[in-house]
Design an enzyme around this catalytic site. Structure first.
Site, short mmCIF file in Angstrom:
data_model
loop_
_atom_site.label_atom_id
_atom_site.label_comp_id
_atom_site.label_asym_id
_atom_site.label_seq_id
_atom_site.Cartn_x
_atom_site.Cartn_y
_atom_site.Cartn_z
N ASP A 194 10.82 -12.15 1.38
CA ASP A 194 10.39 -11.84 0.02
C ASP A 194 11.26 -10.69 -0.52
O ASP A 194 11.07 -9.54 -0.13
CB ASP A 194 8.92 -11.44 0.04
CG ASP A 194 8.32 -11.29 -1.35
OD1 ASP A 194 9.05 -11.55 -2.32
OD2 ASP A 194 7.14 -10.92 -1.46
N SER A 230 0.60 12.21 -20.40
CA SER A 230 -0.57 12.25 -19.52
C SER A 230 -1.64 11.24 -19.93
O SER A 230 -2.43 10.81 -19.09
CB SER A 230 -1.18 13.66 -19.51
OG SER A 230 -1.40 14.13 -20.83
#
Length: 542
Positions: A194, A230
């Protein structure tokens, strides 16, 4: 939105304040936030730090509180709080009946007689304490670089959750191979391994066709990337940490996670969150919706957000974005600097706000950078700024968690306290000054209009550019339809950031608008989703 140094310096005050209000047994039935993946070393470090802090400061704090000294007095006595010459005295609780000078001198005499005097009270920077130096450096390093602290192959992806690990960007599936990471085009259809970490690899034994080719070819895979502040990182301080009546042994179970994620919870955010919501609403993040639409998008998310970020400082950490124009899938980039261009803690905040001219210059610089790094076929959406007057309008007369027990601290008091200390995340909106609040909203509108003009007039070779209003009033109306109140959409401790419910409702508005107006941004719905789930289950999880 403040620096880690200021947060750590303020931390003792935050934990002193609820002790002052404690007058009843702590409840033990508050739900805990999700926490996992921490190493034994990290847990031991933080646990040891907690014990040492209690050992150093605990006896003096208990002595002072037992003598009816409130949290403001304790904080100033231990010199975590200071009053600079010529500056007003900043206090959250009502002042003592005796004069402040007399009260403080009395408290200092008590502490001087303490047998537990083991530290220098003259140094208010708590990071200078030897036992906190290591964790402070870990946090500073992660914040400064905005890339995973633990990343063996230096591909900007990690197998560790915090310190800018997979809470912030998809989990690495091979940390010893820098060419295996989320979001890349599969290497040789991932026949043997993968390479893009979406959990789809190998060959179907029935027909010899690689699963990646069978399930994902032509499905238009794409990732989601947030450039934010934030709010986008989902800043959250748990009320349980500072509310006296809620403090229990379970209250701080997720404190290690919070500290090492800079008091942010990107794994629960409205844009890149991958955990089930703790808020009780059914809306998913934008990433989870993209994954549901096409399971080949598994793990392809990046939250490049930072406390204190704005258009003016994004250039300092935008290079932490991971996208290779030749090897990777296209991406949807959301630019959401929604606060700090108008928000600051200065007493005269208006001159410190970003001007439309400065915003234009920096946003164009950012877009040129993205054009040189994003694969062709990507999309960029510029988010406007909100009208933050709803903060004062809906919160000022309500009790802050620190004042709920004794009904002595409202958000108006809390905002005034932060403004006095000049550490407010947004004096312009978190203020009793209506004129200042109006001026702040007017500047926010000017900046939003600038973003709208850029999106309308500018073209780029590797991505399409769009603009979207930050429709907080829209989600307030939706929340009220469900029986909620506007104040319930704001983080209760800081009284500023959108909380988890608001973040997910905003994601819902975003998704519906894009589906309606720009459906090409989201890509196709993969008809093989059910088969992917049948063969690969949860695709390795997150």
């Amino acid at each position: 939105m403040k620096s880690p140094r200021k947060l750590l310096m303020a931390a003792p005050l935050l934990f002193l304040l609820p002790l002052h209000a404690l007058a009843s047994p702590a409840y033990d039935d508050q739900p805990a936030r999700h926490s996992n993946g921490h190493s034994c070393v990290e847990k031991l470090l933080l646990k040891t730090t907690c014990y040492l802090v209690v050992d150093m400061f605990g006896p003096d704090i208990i002595t002072l509180l037992s003598m009816d000294k409130n949290a403001d007095v304790v904080c100033h006595t231990l010199e975590f709080c200071k009053q600079d010459p010529g500056q007003p005295l900043c206090h959250l609780y009502p002042l003592p009946k005796e004069t402040w000078k007399f009260t403080l001198e009395k408290a200092r005499q008590i502490v001087k007689k303490s047998p537990t005097l083991k530290y220098s009270r003259s140094d208010s920077n708590i990071c200078s304490l030897p036992f906190l130096a290591k964790i402070c450096e870990m946090i500073k390093s992660a914040i400064k670089n905005s890339v995973p602290f633990k990343d063996v192959d230096s591909d900007k992806y990690s197998v560790f959750p915090t310190l800018r690990g997979y809470h912030w960007r998809g989990r690495d599936c091979n940390d010893s191979n820098g060419m295996a990471y989320p979001g890349r085009r599969p290497d040789n259809w991932d026949i043997h391994q993968d390479s893009n970490c979406n959990g789809i690899w190998g060959v179907d034994p029935k027909d010899g066709i690689p699963y990646e080719k069978k399930f994902c070819e032509g499905s238009q895979p794409r990732g989601i990337i947030l450039l934010g502040d934030s709010a986008g990182a989902h800043f959250h301080i748990s009320p349980e940490w500072i509310t006296a009546s809620q403090i229990s042994l379970k209250s701080f179970v997720n404190l290690p996670t919070a500290i090492t994620d800079e008091l942010n919870w990107p794994q629960l955010s409205g844009i890149t969150g991958f955990l089930n919501s703790t808020s009780g609403i059914t809306e998913d993040s934008i990433y989870l919706r993209l994954r549901k639409r096409n399971r080949c998008n598994h793990r392809d998310y990046q939250n490049i957000s930072k406390n204190g970020a704005s258009s003016q400082n994004l250039e300092k950490f935008i290079e932490s974005l991971s996208r290779n124009q030749l090897l990777d899938h296209p991406a949807i980039v959301i630019y959401a600097m929604i606060g700090n261009d108008v928000c600051n803690g200065k007493s005269d905040s208006v001159p410190k706000m970003t001007t439309p001219e400065k915003l234009y210059s920096k946003v164009m610089q950012t877009l040129k950078y993205l054009n040189s790094h994003l694969p062709n076929g990507s999309h960029v959406i510029l988010y406007g700024l909100p009208d933050g007057t709803f903060l004062w309008d809906n919160l000022h007369n309500k009790y802050h968690p620190l004042g709920q027990l004794n009904k002595d601290v409202t958000y108006a008091h809390f905002y005034s306290f932060l403004n006095c200390l000049q550490v407010s995340p947004c004096q312009g909106w978190m203020s009793s000054n209506e004129t200042l609040r109006t001026l702040t909203s007017q500047r926010a509108e000017q900046l939003s209009n600038t973003l709208k003009k850029i999106a309308t007039r500018k073209k780029f070779t590797n991505f399409n550019l769009f603009y979207m209003d930050f429709d907080f009033q829209g989600i307030i109306k939706e929340w009220q339809k469900r029986g909620g109140q506007p104040w319930q959409l704001i983080e209760p401790v800081d009284g500023f950031h959108p909380n988890e419910v608001a973040s997910l409702l905003l994601a819902d508005v975003f998704w519906k608008k894009v589906q309606l107006q720009w459906p090409q941004v989201l890509g196709k719905e993969n008809p093989f989703n059910s088969q992917i789930e049948k063969v690969f289950g949860e695709q390795g999880g997150h």
